[in-house]
Design a protein around this motif. Sequence first.
Motif, PDB file in Angstrom:
ATOM      1  N   PRO A 196      46.400  57.005  12.942  1.00 43.91           N
ATOM      2  CA  PRO A 196      46.405  56.440  11.590  1.00 43.91           C
ATOM      3  C   PRO A 196      47.841  56.127  11.143  1.00 43.91           C
ATOM      4  O   PRO A 196      48.783  56.841  11.475  1.00 43.91           O
ATOM      5  N   GLU A 197      47.956  55.021  10.403  1.00 39.55           N
ATOM      6  CA  GLU A 197      49.252  54.551   9.937  1.00 39.55           C
ATOM      7  C   GLU A 197      49.275  54.553   8.421  1.00 39.55           C
ATOM      8  O   GLU A 197      48.231  54.606   7.777  1.00 39.55           O
ATOM      9  N   GLN A 198      50.500  54.463   7.870  1.00 36.16           N
ATOM     10  CA  GLN A 198      50.651  54.401   6.412  1.00 36.16           C
ATOM     11  C   GLN A 198      51.687  53.343   6.072  1.00 36.16           C
ATOM     12  O   GLN A 198      52.723  53.240   6.710  1.00 36.16           O
ATOM     13  N   THR A 199      51.363  52.555   5.057  1.00 35.43           N
ATOM     14  CA  THR A 199      52.292  51.579   4.506  1.00 35.43           C
ATOM     15  C   THR A 199      52.429  51.875   3.024  1.00 35.43           C
ATOM     16  O   THR A 199      51.444  52.180   2.356  1.00 35.43           O
ATOM     17  N   VAL A 200      53.654  51.790   2.519  1.00 35.31           N
ATOM     18  CA  VAL A 200      53.896  51.985   1.097  1.00 35.31           C
ATOM     19  C   VAL A 200      54.429  50.666   0.542  1.00 35.31           C
ATOM     20  O   VAL A 200      55.400  50.109   1.060  1.00 35.31           O
ATOM     21  N   LEU A 201      53.761  50.167  -0.490  1.00 40.28           N
ATOM     22  CA  LEU A 201      54.186  48.949  -1.160  1.00 40.28           C
ATOM     23  C   LEU A 201      54.765  49.314  -2.514  1.00 40.28           C
ATOM     24  O   LEU A 201      54.232  50.183  -3.202  1.00 40.28           O
ATOM     25  N   GLU A 202      55.830  48.640  -2.894  1.00 43.33           N
ATOM     26  CA  GLU A 202      56.411  48.815  -4.220  1.00 43.33           C
ATOM     27  C   GLU A 202      56.300  47.478  -4.929  1.00 43.33           C
ATOM     28  O   GLU A 202      56.910  46.498  -4.516  1.00 43.33           O
ATOM     29  N   LEU A 203      55.483  47.452  -5.986  1.00 43.29           N
ATOM     30  CA  LEU A 203      55.167  46.219  -6.685  1.00 43.29           C
ATOM     31  C   LEU A 203      55.895  46.184  -8.018  1.00 43.29           C
ATOM     32  O   LEU A 203      55.575  46.961  -8.921  1.00 43.29           O
ATOM     33  N   PRO A 204      56.890  45.300  -8.148  1.00 45.22           N
ATOM     34  CA  PRO A 204      57.663  45.256  -9.399  1.00 45.22           C
ATOM     35  C   PRO A 204      56.910  44.561 -10.522  1.00 45.22           C
ATOM     36  O   PRO A 204      56.332  43.498 -10.346  1.00 45.22           O
ATOM     37  N   ILE A 205      56.886  45.207 -11.674  1.00 38.16           N
ATOM     38  CA  ILE A 205      56.289  44.643 -12.886  1.00 38.16           C
ATOM     39  C   ILE A 205      57.430  44.355 -13.853  1.00 38.16           C
ATOM     40  O   ILE A 205      58.205  45.252 -14.187  1.00 38.16           O
ATOM     41  N   SER A 206      57.529  43.099 -14.278  1.00 37.32           N
ATOM     42  CA  SER A 206      58.626  42.773 -15.219  1.00 37.32           C
ATOM     43  C   SER A 206      58.089  42.134 -16.488  1.00 37.32           C
ATOM     44  O   SER A 206      56.958  41.808 -16.610  1.00 37.32           O
TER      45      SER A 206
END
Length: 142
Positions: A132-142
Amino acid sequence: MAVLISEISAAQMMRSPVIWSYTLKKINNVEVVITIKAEIEEGWHIYSQYLKNGGPVKTVVDFEPSAGYELLGKTTEYGLKVHYDKVFKMDVGYFKNTAIFEQKVKLTGPSPFIIKCKIDYGPCNNKICLMPEQTVLELPIS
């Protein structure tokens, strides 16, 4: 024993057959739709988030709690195929080529801030499943 170790090392060094991306679409001043897309290499697949217990490794889309937003409903998924799996003795939902996950959120705090989303998944082909793999996304809200 050395052969086993080299096989494990080679498998761990293999790049993931899944590439993740996202888009943000503002619906109005307080609502946003987050669309997360998985591009899956030919011959590989990942599984649905909504599998029964006792099946393969399901995809988990987990948004980190924050005072800046609240989730509206469950994460929906598009592009799902379903088949009966003899190994698990159940119907399983999976994605080939492309998987789309959408989450509607209500913005509750001042911007800018970042929505962090962790995705756990298990890429498989017709012969093997990778760890199993993991990806972390960081989504900027402006």
